[in-house]
Design an enzyme around this catalytic site. Structure first.
Site, PDB file in Angstrom:
ATOM      1  N   ASN A  82      43.977 -67.663 -36.374  1.00 31.92           N
ATOM      2  CA  ASN A  82      44.599 -68.738 -35.599  1.00 31.92           C
ATOM      3  C   ASN A  82      43.690 -69.966 -35.674  1.00 31.92           C
ATOM      4  O   ASN A  82      42.641 -69.989 -35.041  1.00 31.92           O
ATOM      5  CB  ASN A  82      44.771 -68.268 -34.144  1.00 31.92           C
ATOM      6  CG  ASN A  82      45.268 -69.374 -33.233  1.00 31.92           C
ATOM      7  OD1 ASN A  82      45.769 -70.391 -33.705  1.00 31.92           O
ATOM      8  ND2 ASN A  82      45.139 -69.162 -31.926  1.00 31.92           N
ATOM      9  N   TRP A  83      44.106 -70.939 -36.447  1.00 34.25           N
ATOM     10  CA  TRP A  83      43.269 -72.133 -36.625  1.00 34.25           C
ATOM     11  C   TRP A  83      43.351 -73.088 -35.437  1.00 34.25           C
ATOM     12  O   TRP A  83      42.631 -74.066 -35.384  1.00 34.25           O
ATOM     13  CB  TRP A  83      43.665 -72.861 -37.917  1.00 34.25           C
ATOM     14  CG  TRP A  83      43.043 -72.272 -39.153  1.00 34.25           C
ATOM     15  CD1 TRP A  83      42.493 -71.020 -39.281  1.00 34.25           C
ATOM     16  CD2 TRP A  83      42.877 -72.913 -40.424  1.00 34.25           C
ATOM     17  NE1 TRP A  83      42.008 -70.846 -40.552  1.00 34.25           N
ATOM     18  CE2 TRP A  83      42.232 -71.999 -41.283  1.00 34.25           C
ATOM     19  CE3 TRP A  83      43.228 -74.162 -40.938  1.00 34.25           C
ATOM     20  CZ2 TRP A  83      41.914 -72.287 -42.605  1.00 34.25           C
ATOM     21  CZ3 TRP A  83      42.923 -74.461 -42.261  1.00 34.25           C
ATOM     22  CH2 TRP A  83      42.264 -73.527 -43.086  1.00 34.25           C
ATOM     23  N   LYS A  84      44.258 -72.844 -34.512  1.00 32.96           N
ATOM     24  CA  LYS A  84      44.446 -73.729 -33.354  1.00 32.96           C
ATOM     25  C   LYS A  84      44.592 -75.181 -33.846  1.00 32.96           C
ATOM     26  O   LYS A  84      45.147 -75.407 -34.917  1.00 32.96           O
ATOM     27  CB  LYS A  84      43.294 -73.578 -32.357  1.00 32.96           C
ATOM     28  CG  LYS A  84      42.987 -72.126 -32.020  1.00 32.96           C
ATOM     29  CD  LYS A  84      42.096 -72.000 -30.823  1.00 32.96           C
ATOM     30  CE  LYS A  84      41.625 -70.565 -30.703  1.00 32.96           C
ATOM     31  NZ  LYS A  84      41.051 -70.268 -29.408  1.00 32.96           N
ATOM     32  N   HIS A 133      50.406 -67.584 -26.516  1.00 32.69           N
ATOM     33  CA  HIS A 133      48.935 -67.615 -26.509  1.00 32.69           C
ATOM     34  C   HIS A 133      48.472 -68.111 -25.140  1.00 32.69           C
ATOM     35  O   HIS A 133      49.102 -68.991 -24.542  1.00 32.69           O
ATOM     36  CB  HIS A 133      48.447 -68.540 -27.629  1.00 32.69           C
ATOM     37  CG  HIS A 133      46.980 -68.426 -27.874  1.00 32.69           C
ATOM     38  ND1 HIS A 133      46.048 -68.989 -27.031  1.00 32.69           N
ATOM     39  CD2 HIS A 133      46.263 -67.808 -28.850  1.00 32.69           C
ATOM     40  CE1 HIS A 133      44.833 -68.724 -27.487  1.00 32.69           C
ATOM     41  NE2 HIS A 133      44.938 -68.007 -28.592  1.00 32.69           N
ATOM     42  N   GLU A 179      46.264 -70.092 -24.282  1.00 31.55           N
ATOM     43  CA  GLU A 179      46.033 -71.537 -24.188  1.00 31.55           C
ATOM     44  C   GLU A 179      47.339 -72.270 -23.906  1.00 31.55           C
ATOM     45  O   GLU A 179      47.364 -73.275 -23.206  1.00 31.55           O
ATOM     46  CB  GLU A 179      45.361 -72.043 -25.475  1.00 31.55           C
ATOM     47  CG  GLU A 179      43.903 -71.597 -25.537  1.00 31.55           C
ATOM     48  CD  GLU A 179      43.317 -71.527 -26.935  1.00 31.55           C
ATOM     49  OE1 GLU A 179      43.921 -72.032 -27.885  1.00 31.55           O
ATOM     50  OE2 GLU A 179      42.229 -70.934 -27.061  1.00 31.55           O
ATOM     51  N   GLU A 191      44.715 -60.322 -25.710  1.00 29.63           N
ATOM     52  CA  GLU A 191      43.633 -61.306 -25.757  1.00 29.63           C
ATOM     53  C   GLU A 191      43.171 -61.616 -24.331  1.00 29.63           C
ATOM     54  O   GLU A 191      43.781 -62.470 -23.655  1.00 29.63           O
ATOM     55  CB  GLU A 191      44.129 -62.598 -26.410  1.00 29.63           C
ATOM     56  CG  GLU A 191      44.562 -62.422 -27.847  1.00 29.63           C
ATOM     57  CD  GLU A 191      44.430 -63.738 -28.593  1.00 29.63           C
ATOM     58  OE1 GLU A 191      43.650 -63.786 -29.545  1.00 29.63           O
ATOM     59  OE2 GLU A 191      45.083 -64.710 -28.195  1.00 29.63           O
ATOM     60  N   GLY A 225      37.047 -67.487 -27.366  1.00 24.93           N
ATOM     61  CA  GLY A 225      36.139 -68.602 -27.624  1.00 24.93           C
ATOM     62  C   GLY A 225      34.855 -68.587 -26.812  1.00 24.93           C
ATOM     63  O   GLY A 225      34.129 -69.576 -26.780  1.00 24.93           O
ATOM     64  N   SER A 272      36.964 -63.491 -29.441  1.00 26.73           N
ATOM     65  CA  SER A 272      35.602 -63.445 -29.977  1.00 26.73           C
ATOM     66  C   SER A 272      35.385 -62.332 -31.002  1.00 26.73           C
ATOM     67  O   SER A 272      34.310 -61.726 -31.046  1.00 26.73           O
ATOM     68  CB  SER A 272      34.584 -63.342 -28.829  1.00 26.73           C
ATOM     69  OG  SER A 272      34.630 -64.501 -28.029  1.00 26.73           O
ATOM     70  N   GLY A 293      40.272 -66.394 -33.832  1.00 20.05           N
ATOM     71  CA  GLY A 293      40.265 -67.851 -33.729  1.00 20.05           C
ATOM     72  C   GLY A 293      39.155 -68.452 -34.563  1.00 20.05           C
ATOM     73  O   GLY A 293      39.259 -68.599 -35.780  1.00 20.05           O
ATOM     74  N   GLY A 294      38.039 -68.769 -33.906  1.00 20.44           N
ATOM     75  CA  GLY A 294      36.941 -69.492 -34.545  1.00 20.44           C
ATOM     76  C   GLY A 294      36.480 -68.894 -35.871  1.00 20.44           C
ATOM     77  O   GLY A 294      36.205 -69.631 -36.821  1.00 20.44           O
TER      78      GLY A 294
END
Ligand code: PEP
Length: 249
Positions: free
Chosen positions: A11-13, A97, A99, A167, A173, A212, A233-234
């Protein structure tokens, strides 16, 4: 249930410009040389989907969106429909998600409506659920995610491919992760909720873990009971890191 083929989703957000398409090219090339034993999906911003399609087309990398509108078209300035994502090269879409639930006020009913829209456009939904730190500390994690999954799904999913992602909000993150026992406990509860909601057909739906996931912890998380893959993600932004997670699957 042990899933045979893991689903690893990046997930590149809101990260990614033309200059980052090389990461997708590197990933594609590496998977051609190594033939991954899992499904690999990249979810870039919608603006990059079409161009990323030209980079990964014919290879092993699949593409997904990060959200869609619940309506197929209309006067919804700034929104992207499921059909638009599919048209731009997506075959999956992340929905609900945390977010989006937190920053855009999406509740379970809104997520379920988006799931319907995704199915109508032929996309495979990845439905996210997860508890906040306060909910975990109150001992409510299992109850919260079980209710989220039951209320965020659509009846029509019973005959369709889809995935669920657990999640924990406090793990996204932050570098924090639940213990393997905590992950296994929630995944078992989600499996039971899925079967309650959609019947035995849901016994094989992959339940991903997200929050994470890194090259250093991927192998042990992916080996945990009922973990059918990872939502990353990251660590999905750089092909080199993402490949280490893919190799751990
Ligand atoms: C995510 O964006 O869904 C996520 C899990 O992020 P990170 O891996 O950076 O915690």
């Amino acid at each position: 249930m042990k899933q045979s083929v893991k689903l690893i989703v990046g997930n590149w957000k809101m990260h990614g410009l033309s200059a980052d398409l090389g990461e997708a090219a590197t990933l594609r090339q590496a998977l051609e040389e190594e033939s991954a034993s899992c499904r690999v999906v990249l979810c870039p911003p919608a603006t990059l989907l079409d161009r990323m399609r030209t980079v990964v087309e014919g290879g092993a990398v699949e593409l997904g969106g990060q959200d869609c509108h619940e309506k197929p078209a209309g006067a919804f300035t700034g929104s992207t429909s499921a059909a638009m994502l599919a048209d731009a090269g997506a075959s999956l879409v992340i929905l609900g998600h945390s977010e989006r639930r937190a920053a855009f006020g999406e509740n379970d009913a809104a997520v379920a409506a988006k799931v319907e829209a995704a199915i109508a456009a032929g996309l495979e939904p990845i439905v996210c659920v997860g508890e906040t730190l306060a909910q975990r500390e109150a001992g409510d994690a299992v109850a919260v995610v079980s209710a989220q999954v039951e209320n965020s799904l659509a009846d029509s999913l019973a005959e369709r491919p889809f995935a669920v992602a657990y999640e924990p909000v406090w793990a996204i993150g932050t570098g924090l992760t639940p213990t393997l026992e905590q992950i296994a406990e929630v995944h078992a509860a989600l499996r039971a909720a899925l079967v309650r909601r959609l019947g035995q057909a849901a016994a094989r739906i992959p339940i991903l873990y997200g929050g994470s996931v890194k090259p250093e912890n991927a192998a042990e998380i992916l080996a945990a009971s009922e973990v059918g893959g990872a939502l990353v993600g990251g660590a999905s932004l750089k092909a080199e890191d993402f490949l280490k997670i893919i190799r751990a699957a």
